[in-house]
Design a protein around this motif. Structure first.
Motif, mmCIF file in Angstrom:
data_model
loop_
_atom_site.group_PDB
_atom_site.id
_atom_site.type_symbol
_atom_site.label_atom_id
_atom_site.label_comp_id
_atom_site.label_asym_id
_atom_site.label_seq_id
_atom_site.Cartn_x
_atom_site.Cartn_y
_atom_site.Cartn_z
ATOM 1 N N GLY A 1 0.753 -0.978 0.526
ATOM 2 C CA GLY A 1 0.105 -0.544 0.162
ATOM 3 C C GLY A 1 1.047 1.164 0.126
ATOM 4 N N GLU A 2 0.619 2.309 0.133
ATOM 5 C CA GLU A 2 1.149 3.213 0.360
ATOM 6 C C GLU A 2 1.717 3.764 1.268
ATOM 7 O OE1 GLU A 2 -0.495 8.397 -0.477
ATOM 8 O OE2 GLU A 2 -2.104 6.862 0.423
ATOM 9 N N GLU A 3 1.786 3.466 2.041
ATOM 10 C CA GLU A 3 2.598 3.733 2.694
ATOM 11 C C GLU A 3 3.665 2.743 2.769
ATOM 12 O OE1 GLU A 3 0.577 3.528 6.951
ATOM 13 O OE2 GLU A 3 -0.864 4.936 7.206
ATOM 14 N N GLU A 4 3.692 1.341 2.702
ATOM 15 C CA GLU A 4 4.621 1.228 3.157
ATOM 16 C C GLU A 4 5.402 1.345 1.368
ATOM 17 O OE1 GLU A 4 5.890 -4.080 2.623
ATOM 18 O OE2 GLU A 4 3.169 -3.048 2.401
ATOM 19 N N MET A 5 4.794 1.674 0.525
ATOM 20 C CA MET A 5 5.548 2.064 -0.539
ATOM 21 C C MET A 5 6.734 3.197 -0.712
ATOM 22 S SD MET A 5 6.332 2.130 -3.969
ATOM 23 C CE MET A 5 4.959 1.068 -5.069
ATOM 24 N N ALA A 6 5.508 4.523 0.701
ATOM 25 C CA ALA A 6 6.783 5.817 1.073
ATOM 26 C C ALA A 6 7.811 4.988 1.949
ATOM 27 C CB ALA A 6 6.201 6.758 1.867
#
Length: 719
Positions: free
Chosen positions: A95-100
């Motif tokens: 997801g977005e947080e893991e990507m960041a």
């Protein structure tokens, strides 16, 4: 092993006389893969011939512009497809947080909620490329076992077919990206019936249909009225290109975010002079439906609306995305060689060049700071030491501050005849001046193996990248200078070599912390005072020049007190008072030993320092629980009692600072036990080899938060 297959990528024509793969191999495999796991979009990369670069061969479900910064990717790049190839495994981003957190360069350019899986296309003997697939934000944060099995099996099948094609010398032919076909012209074709089209035309709010590229395929009368353009002028165009007041990257970003996340997205925009319109986007796998209406609560919405932009082009966001991604990469560079490596890994593949040279400006001359892709080193060496007054393109762009682009060798040699003598094997060049804070710091040369036209938008991107490289290079050169200064200071304050002691052998190791200036307050010393000798190890609080300077003062003081004949407890008391008198408000730990070869013993005094380890000749190791006092620099009245320890011939004392046993998340007692086990298991090896073994773990870790000093003493049994 990691191998590059003989086939060419899909963007290259097959060699004459050879037959290519006659079916759309990659497209069909990718489409089947997406269908099997219900993925939203994806792409296939192939390894470039003779280059450690992944090139995008085909993309599905999204316009290729979404992945523009990563159409060509170096294998060392920190992005999922490259990691999948390097590690030969599936890489999952939930997801977005893991990507960041794990891949910040991608998150900067695509800050949208979606899940991604990347897998290598590999057989037992070679790697041929990689695949990534994405799911909308609604996908669970964990990849299901059945999805993993389907993806792995599909990639294995595709890799075997690529291997067969390589063995049979049948290159993979170019294939088109897989996007939904544009709807048939007219409202009836779009909506399925004339009556439905009439109904939509009567609606009081605007309806617009966009394809995956953002082009308008239908607009009702209300939408045309609200946007201020006839429906005929909107069809086939992008809203942010045809409607002037929507010509802002922010609005295109909403379209991209909605498509990638498959979330309904809303925004408001100001139609001059004072009308606010509300846009609501409903995405699907074939495009977007947009509802347009007059915005309510105009004042409230107006405060949160982005300002209208001016002068942006349809591809402006792609350019911004690419620059953002590469800028994020350059911020990670620390030293000059890091900058060179990052430019080679990130920028060279992205812009399609095949070689790189970075020249630095110093003392009126150019110096080669680094290069990649030049097969003949002589083609690079001739640039080293070039006077800035020489009539060459690299000096010219630096003196004028204007980049230079040469589409072909003929163009370059016509303007710079001296280049006739330079045969570097390339056919086009971009010379970018590196200007930081208004000061020229060097030149970046990008070379191409084939003639290469440089359109205006590409020149703009390369010029912008030149500025980013210059800033990174300036920071890196300052860091390298500070590092050399810190390293020189540290080396000057520590013993250059250890003296030979009566009755004892010695070895030492020092590792600076990897954070800050890589300089600290750990110190050690040996002082021969025949017939005895003294050894000391200590740690001044801090990792900076102040700590290093104080460390030098303490080491000198200990030497002086030892030389005048003070006993161990007196040496510690005198050093404690000196540290307090200096008024620096820093503390220090210390362990001092008086070694006596006559009776094979040591008298030790400790000030808050980790206890030494003693390994007896039979290999048993114990922690010496010494009496001691507080840290130096705290209590002017502190006393430091001593402990006498017998050292049989063959015994080894290990003195160390806390950086050897302290690390985040590790219990100090467990670390000490583990150190003792290593100390006992090494066996009777040369003392230098034993020291290397003890610091091995600290050497291989990525970051050390503290300095590490180790001093080993082995009793010989002679005098």
């Amino acid at each position: 092993m990691l191998g590059v297959s003989e086939q060419r990528t899909s963007g290259q024509p097959p060699p004459a006389g050879t037959g290519g793969v006659d079916r759309p191999l990659l497209s069909l495999a990718l489409a089947a893969m997406l269908d099997e796991v219900h993925a939203h979009s994806g792409a296939v990369y192939l390894l470039a011939p003779d280059q450690p670069v992944l090139e995008m061969a085909v993309m599905a479900g999204m316009p290729r512009a979404f992945a523009a910064p990563w159409e060509r990717v170096g294998l060392s790049a920190p992005i999922p497809v490259a990691q999948a190839v390097r590690e030969r495994r599936l890489v999952w981003v939930g997801g977005e947080e893991e990507m960041a957190r794990r891949f910040p360069r991608i998150a900067v350019v695509l800050p949208y909620p979606f899940a991604l899986a990347a897998l290598p296309l590999a057989t037992g003997s070679a790697v041929y490329g990689a695949v990534f697939v994405t799911w909308p934000a609604a996908h669970p944060p964990v990849l299901a076992d059945w999805e993993r099995e389907h993806l792995t099996a599909a990639c294995d099948r595709l890799a075997l077919r690529l291997e067969r094609s390589a063995v049979e010398r049948r290159p993979v032919l170019p294939e088109p990206d897989l996007l939904a076909a544009p709807p048939a012209g007219g409202a009836a074709g779009t909506l399925g019936s004339v009556e439905a089209a009439r109904m939509v035309q009567r609606l009081p709010y605007g309806l617009v249909s966009l394809d995956l590229h953002g082009r308008v395929s239908f607009a009702n009368a209300a939408a045309a009225g609200l946007l201020g353009l006839p429906a005929g002028e909107l069809l086939g165009t992008r809203l942010w290109a045809s409607v002037p007041w929507l010509n802002d990257p922010m609005y295109e970003d909403r379209y991209r975010g909605s498509l990638l996340s498959q979330h309904v997205t809303s925004f408001v925009a100001l139609r001059p002079p004072g009308d606010w319109l509300s846009f609501r986007m409903y995405p699907s796998t074939t495009g977007l439906s947009v509802r347009i209406s007059r915005a309510r609560a105009v004042a409230e919405l107006g405060r949160g609306a982005p300002p209208p932009g001016e002068g942006s082009s349809p591809s402006s966001l792609v350019t911004i995305s690419q620059v953002l991604g590469l800028a994020g990469a350059l911020t990670e560079a620390v030293g000059v060689q890091d900058v060179v490596q990052l430019v080679a890994d990130e920028i060279v593949p992205a812009v399609g060049s095949q070689a790189l040279m970075i020249l630095g400006s110093e003392s009126g001359r150019l110096h080669v700071l680094g290069h990649r892709g030049y097969r003949d080193a002589r083609a690079v060496e001739q640039f080293h030491g070039t006077p800035l007054s020489a009539p060459t393109p690299s000096t010219r762009v630096l003196s004028t501050g204007a980049p230079a682009f040469f589409d072909s060798r003929q163009q370059l040699e016509r303007l710079y005849p001296s280049r006739y003598a330079v045969r570097d094997g390339f056919a086009a060049w971009a010379y970018l001046p590196l200007i930081a804070s208004g000061r020229p710091v060097g030149t970046c040369v990008l070379a191409y193996t084939e003639p290469h036209p440089f359109p205006a938008d590409e020149r703009a991107v390369l010029t912008s990248l030149g500025g980013l490289i210059a800033q990174a290079l300036e920071r890196a050169r300052l860091y390298d200078a500070k590092h050399r200064l810190a390293h020189g200071l540290q080396q000057a304050l520590l013993p250059r070599s250890l003296p030979r002691l009566p009755g004892f052998d010695a070895a030492a190791r020092y590792l600076p912390a990897t954070q800050g200036m890589e300089i600290g307050g750990d110190f050690y010393d040996l002082v021969p005072t025949r017939p005895t000798a003294a050894a000391v190890i200590g740690d001044v609080q801090g990792h900076n020049v102040t700590a290093a300077g104080l460390m030098g003062q303490l080491r000198t003081a200990v030497r002086a007190y030892t030389t005048v004949g003070q006993e161990p407890q007196e040496v510690m008391r005198s050093t404690n008072r000196l540290l307090i008198d200096l008024g620096v408000e820093l503390f220090a730990s210390c362990l001092y030993l008086r070694l006596d070869p006559a009776d094979s013993s040591a008298v030790m005094s400790r000030a808050g320092h980790p206890p030494p380890l003693l390994r007896r000749p039979d290999g048993r190791v114990r922690v010496l629980d010494l009496a001691g006092g507080p840290l130096l620099g705290i209590d002017p009245a502190a006393t430091y009692p001593t402990t006498r320890v017998d050292l049989a011939p063959g015994s080894v004392l290990a003195l160390y600072t806390d950086g050897l046993v302290e690390s985040p998340g590790v219990d100090i007692e467990d670390a000490l036990v583990e150190l003792g086990q290593r100390f006992g298991e090494v066996g009777d090896v040369p003392l230098g080899e034993l020291a290397d073994c003890l610091v091995q773990r600290s050497t291989v870790v990525g970051e050390r938060v503290d300095d590490v000093a180790v001093l080993l003493l082995r009793a010989r049994g002679d005098r």
